[in-house]
Design an enzyme around this catalytic site. Sequence first.
Site, PDB file in Angstrom:
ATOM      1  N   LYS A  15      64.607 -10.720  34.464  1.00  0.00           N
ATOM      2  CA  LYS A  15      64.485 -11.943  33.666  1.00  0.00           C
ATOM      3  C   LYS A  15      64.358 -11.557  32.200  1.00  0.00           C
ATOM      4  CE  LYS A  15      64.219 -16.405  34.701  1.00  0.00           C
ATOM      5  NZ  LYS A  15      65.213 -17.044  35.579  1.00  0.00           N
ATOM      6  N   THR A  60      64.675 -13.289  39.966  1.00  0.00           N
ATOM      7  CA  THR A  60      64.309 -13.201  38.558  1.00  0.00           C
ATOM      8  C   THR A  60      63.242 -14.235  38.213  1.00  0.00           C
ATOM      9  OG1 THR A  60      66.071 -14.687  37.799  1.00  0.00           O
ATOM     10  CG2 THR A  60      66.597 -12.342  37.964  1.00  0.00           C
ATOM     11  N   ARG A 178      67.554   3.499  -9.509  1.00  0.00           N
ATOM     12  CA  ARG A 178      68.146   2.362  -8.801  1.00  0.00           C
ATOM     13  C   ARG A 178      67.101   1.688  -7.932  1.00  0.00           C
ATOM     14  NH1 ARG A 178      71.461   4.370  -3.363  1.00  0.00           N
ATOM     15  NH2 ARG A 178      69.791   5.663  -2.510  1.00  0.00           N
ATOM     16  N   GLN A 222      69.026   8.847   3.205  1.00  0.00           N
ATOM     17  CA  GLN A 222      68.930   9.837   4.286  1.00  0.00           C
ATOM     18  C   GLN A 222      67.657  10.674   4.131  1.00  0.00           C
ATOM     19  OE1 GLN A 222      71.698   9.010   2.675  1.00  0.00           O
ATOM     20  NE2 GLN A 222      73.558   9.389   3.880  1.00  0.00           N
ATOM     21  N   HIS A 250      72.020  -3.134  -0.619  1.00  0.00           N
ATOM     22  CA  HIS A 250      72.470  -2.779  -1.960  1.00  0.00           C
ATOM     23  C   HIS A 250      72.073  -3.829  -2.994  1.00  0.00           C
ATOM     24  CE1 HIS A 250      74.766   0.533  -0.368  1.00  0.00           C
ATOM     25  NE2 HIS A 250      75.410  -0.270   0.460  1.00  0.00           N
TER      26      HIS A 250
END
Length: 301
Positions: A15, A60, A178, A222, A250
């Site tokens: 379920k 279920t 940035r 990263q 961005h």
Amino acid sequence: MAKGDIILGPNQYGKAECRLVRVTRDTPVHRIEDLTVTAQLRGDFTACHTDGDNANVIATDTQKNTVYAYAREYGIGSPEQFLLTLGRHFVEDFEHVTGGRWESQLHAWDRIAVEGEPHDHAFVREGRELRTTLVQRDGDDTWVLAGFRDCTVLKSTGSEFHGFPRDRYTTLAETKDRILATSVTVWWRYASADLGDWDARYAAIRDTMLETFAGLHSLALQQTIFAMGRAVLERFPEVAEVKLSCPNKHHFLVDLEPFGLDNPNEVFYAADRPYGLIEATVQREGEPEAPAAWANVAGFC
């Protein structure tokens, strides 16, 4: 069975997305636990698929009812403990069930402040991330995975991106300052299913990741997500492995020169797509091979 015969492969059923809200009323100050729970069973269900024989099929609807009944009978406490309790019931109480997968998302609520004090029984939904939990069982083996998703974080400075290869298709400008923003999806795998105090451990791991995001001067997303995973493994020996998936949200500097204005890194437009998608698994060297339950747990890495 001859080569080429058609047989049933791996399968599971259950379920999905049971909405469960439990209100604890043992004091005048009520407590809300709000979960979405998905339960799936694995085991000897071949006859149902091949012959329509339901003798081994736990409906279920029964699984759904068990979720609600167990919330009443045993309470929730923490998502990890609640899912472990459900898994133990189905695997140990039904001989033909050999394993399963139980997953939840926790929807958090804050108390509404009235005259500066939190109200006893009035709440507002938090706008923060979803806490995620996954328990898998295979016979006597149990794995507990935890994490969160939709955790949007942003640094207005302290991030650079430069030194990348350039060819005739490269238009992105290099930058020493940035905005770095992402929506963190992360799972970590515990080395044991018997740790206890799951809530405090979850909060400490989450805080470690966010503190690392905030404190690291980033040269690339990263680098940031590896540092977040490494910080968890260094501080929490009970965590075996960390998986992260982070879209780069961005923010591009708007060119205001046509209007006779400068733009000293103050006005940006936020682009929702396309976006960079950075994913990584952070693990200890020599760590035993992860169980199959961990593979592609969140659809990445």
